[in-house]
Write a protein that holds these residues in place. Structure first.
Motif, short mmCIF file in Angstrom:
data_model
loop_
_atom_site.label_atom_id
_atom_site.label_comp_id
_atom_site.label_asym_id
_atom_site.label_seq_id
_atom_site.Cartn_x
_atom_site.Cartn_y
_atom_site.Cartn_z
N THR A 93 28.30 19.82 25.19
CA THR A 93 28.25 18.73 26.17
C THR A 93 28.03 19.25 27.59
O THR A 93 27.82 18.46 28.50
N PHE B 133 38.12 9.82 21.45
CA PHE B 133 37.36 10.34 20.32
C PHE B 133 38.28 11.12 19.41
O PHE B 133 39.25 11.72 19.87
N LEU C 8 32.57 21.65 21.57
CA LEU C 8 32.38 20.45 22.39
C LEU C 8 32.07 20.81 23.83
O LEU C 8 31.20 20.21 24.46
N VAL D 55 40.04 14.28 23.71
CA VAL D 55 39.54 14.23 22.34
C VAL D 55 40.66 14.70 21.43
O VAL D 55 41.27 15.74 21.70
N GLN E 57 27.67 11.05 22.06
CA GLN E 57 28.60 10.01 22.51
C GLN E 57 29.60 10.56 23.54
O GLN E 57 29.91 9.91 24.53
N ILE E 58 30.09 11.77 23.29
CA ILE E 58 31.03 12.39 24.23
C ILE E 58 30.32 12.70 25.54
O ILE E 58 30.89 12.50 26.62
N SER E 59 29.08 13.16 25.48
CA SER E 59 28.30 13.42 26.70
C SER E 59 28.14 12.15 27.52
O SER E 59 28.31 12.17 28.75
N LEU F 136 31.44 11.29 29.13
CA LEU F 136 31.73 12.17 30.25
C LEU F 136 30.94 11.76 31.50
O LEU F 136 31.46 11.86 32.62
#
Length: 96
Positions: free
Chosen positions: A69, A21, A65, A48, A35-37, A40
């Motif tokens: 998240t 990302f 972040l 990132v 999206q990051i969650s 993960l």
């Protein structure tokens, strides 16, 4: 909360990873956080990258972040953020 040896272990594990990302001029938005969650949950550990045109300081991006998240900030090195969140369904990393 991660201990020192756990952070060292995670840094070693993340060494070969490429950032998946990028945070740019728009900063951190809700779509990016979701999206990051999701990433993960699938990977547990990811990088990132914070681009130079990002208007928010990289330290604030890392903190935002991590908070949004629900993950742990492993390291902020240069413009790269390493995040970790333990996945209960897809456990891949066994912490020391």
């Amino acid at each position: 909360m991660l201990t020192g040896p756990q952070k060292r272990f995670l840094r070693k594990e993340a060494h070969g990873l490429q950032p998946i990302f990028q945070v740019g001029k728009g900063g951190v938005n809700p779509n990016m956080v979701s999206q990051i969650s999701d990433a993960l949950l699938a990977r547990e550990l990811l990088k990132v990258s914070v681009l130079q045109n990002c208007e928010v300081p990289k330290e604030e991006v890392a903190e935002m972040l991590s908070e949004r998240t629900g993950s742990e900030l492993v390291q902020l090195i240069g413009r790269t953020i390493i995040l970790y969140k333990e996945s209960h369904k897809n456990k891949q990393i066994e912490l020391p």
